[in-house]
Design a protein around this motif. Structure first.
Motif, PDB file in Angstrom:
ATOM      1  N   ALA A  57       0.822  -1.206   0.000  1.00 29.26           N
ATOM      2  CA  ALA A  57       0.000   0.000   0.000  1.00 29.26           C
ATOM      3  C   ALA A  57       0.858   1.259   0.000  1.00 29.26           C
ATOM      4  O   ALA A  57       0.322   2.369  -0.040  1.00 29.26           O
ATOM      5  N   LYS A  58       2.162   1.082   0.026  1.00 28.48           N
ATOM      6  CA  LYS A  58       3.061   2.236   0.161  1.00 28.48           C
ATOM      7  C   LYS A  58       3.002   3.184  -1.032  1.00 28.48           C
ATOM      8  O   LYS A  58       3.288   4.376  -0.891  1.00 28.48           O
ATOM      9  N   HIS A  59       2.649   2.664  -2.191  1.00 29.15           N
ATOM     10  CA  HIS A  59       2.683   3.495  -3.403  1.00 29.15           C
ATOM     11  C   HIS A  59       1.296   3.861  -3.917  1.00 29.15           C
ATOM     12  O   HIS A  59       1.167   4.365  -5.038  1.00 29.15           O
ATOM     13  N   LEU A  60       0.263   3.583  -3.119  1.00 27.26           N
ATOM     14  CA  LEU A  60      -1.095   3.945  -3.534  1.00 27.26           C
ATOM     15  C   LEU A  60      -1.230   5.455  -3.663  1.00 27.26           C
ATOM     16  O   LEU A  60      -0.653   6.221  -2.882  1.00 27.26           O
ATOM     17  N   LYS A  61      -2.029   5.875  -4.633  1.00 24.59           N
ATOM     18  CA  LYS A  61      -2.271   7.294  -4.859  1.00 24.59           C
ATOM     19  C   LYS A  61      -3.766   7.584  -4.848  1.00 24.59           C
ATOM     20  O   LYS A  61      -4.572   6.717  -5.188  1.00 24.59           O
ATOM     21  N   LEU A  62      -4.124   8.797  -4.454  1.00 22.05           N
ATOM     22  CA  LEU A  62      -5.529   9.201  -4.473  1.00 22.05           C
ATOM     23  C   LEU A  62      -6.064   9.070  -5.892  1.00 22.05           C
ATOM     24  O   LEU A  62      -5.417   9.474  -6.864  1.00 22.05           O
ATOM     25  N   GLY A  63      -7.256   8.489  -6.003  1.00 21.77           N
ATOM     26  CA  GLY A  63      -7.879   8.317  -7.305  1.00 21.77           C
ATOM     27  C   GLY A  63      -7.563   7.000  -7.971  1.00 21.77           C
ATOM     28  O   GLY A  63      -8.172   6.663  -9.001  1.00 21.77           O
ATOM     29  N   GLU A  64      -6.629   6.232  -7.414  1.00 27.36           N
ATOM     30  CA  GLU A  64      -6.263   4.941  -8.008  1.00 27.36           C
ATOM     31  C   GLU A  64      -7.414   3.945  -7.835  1.00 27.36           C
ATOM     32  O   GLU A  64      -8.068   3.897  -6.793  1.00 27.36           O
TER      33      GLU A  64
END
Length: 329
Positions: free
Chosen positions: A113-120
């Motif tokens: 989850a470290k690289h999750l971005k808003l809107g993904e």
């Protein structure tokens, strides 16, 4: 052409399981959907969902899915049913690691989850309402590093933090199921929804569960840094309700007469922390809703020394605490 969402679901769905207490019957009208009733008058109640992470039957789920059950069962997508045993629990993360005796099982690929971005785009999979297996709902990441107080069981609440917020629907029975990305990798474990609110669901980052799995493999149990206090995150409402001098921090307090705010013999007691103290900073960094106290504990290791700045009787004071080891049961 098969969509990315469909491919992602197909990659993970075979590893998603249903977790139920010892079979018992409940009135079917509790599970009415779209105003229609089935011919059967009763159905089997289910506790929640989980997903397989090893071919020999290790499964991740939420602690609250299995917390009150002495005996429970896991049902696979091919409808085989197995008795399950608990390997370890992680109450601060509302996570549990359980096992069934089976071989050559499909597994869910674990991501981060470290690289999750808003809107993904993310997809929640589980067994909605305990009877609709492999229910999938797509949405987006609508928030990161969220925290909330969750009811783990009838007697205990825990502050969950670092959560992934999504508008993908998480229904009763979906708890413990995977939240996946478009690569078909698990990025979170579905944990909570805000009752009465639309599009407000949360998942524990899979990275916490991966660390638990590594601890279990290395030590035979889950190690956590232990301080030994019960506390209440302070908000504007809590400040007004209790007449506190600050609207942020962590108030050391108990939830009932039988519960101790500071555990006897704990690092907190040894350091001199008391019920009513307000922790306002850790190692010089403020404790607030964006950086709650529990987040500092999660980042710490067993043996870490923390300098806690507290308010006691409206006076600031620094107290040094050395974290000890907590073992999962």
């Amino acid at each position: 052409m098969t969509s990315a969402i469909t491919k992602a679901i197909e990659r993970v769905a075979p590893a998603v399981v249903s977790i139920a207490s010892a079979p018992h019957k409940v009135p079917e009208d509790q599970y009415v959907v779209s105003g229609e009733k089935h011919n059967e008058s009763v159905v089997e109640a289910s506790g929640g969902s989980g997903f397989i992470v090893s071919e020999d039957g290790i499964i991740l789920t939420n602690q609250h899915v299995i917390s009150d059950e002495e005996q429970f069962f896991v049902t696979l997508t091919d409808e085989r049913k197995f008795a399950a045993s608990i390997l370890a629990k992680d109450p601060p993360g509302d996570l549990a690691i359980i096992k069934i005796e089976a071989k050559n099982l499909p597994i869910a690929p674990l991501g981060t989850a470290k690289h999750l971005k808003l809107g993904e785009t993310v997809i929640a999979i589980g067994n909605a309402y305990g009877q609709f297996t492999n229910t999938a709902s797509a949405g987006i990441v609508s928030g990161l590093s969220r925290s909330l107080m969750a009811q783990i069981d009838e007697q205990h609440t825990e502050e969950l933090f670092g959560l992934v917020q999504t508008d993908a629907a998480i229904n009763p029975g979906n708890s413990g199921g995977p939240l996946i990305d478009l690569k078909g990798e698990v990025v979170g474990i579905n944990v909570a929804m805000i009752v009465g609110a639309q599009s407000l669901s949360f998942a524990v980052p899979i990275d916490i569960a991966i660390r638990d799995l590594e601890e279990l493999k290395k030590f035979g149990y889950i190690r956590k840094p232990y301080i030994g206090i019960k506390y209440l995150p302070i908000t504007d409402n809590i400040q007004q309700e209790l007449g506190l001098e600050t609207n942020s921090g962590a108030l050391i307090s108990s939830q009932g007469h039988k519960e101790r705010a500071v555990e006897p013999g704990s690092p907190a007691e040894k350091a001199g922390l008391q019920k009513g103290d307000i922790i306002i900073a850790v190692n010089g960094k403020d404790v607030n809703q964006h950086e709650p106290f529990g987040a500092y504990l999660t980042k710490a290791e067993v043996g870490t020394v923390l300098v806690l700045t507290i308010l006691r009787n409206k006076h600031k004071k620094d107290i040094t605490v050395k974290l000890e080891e907590w073992r999962s049961k």
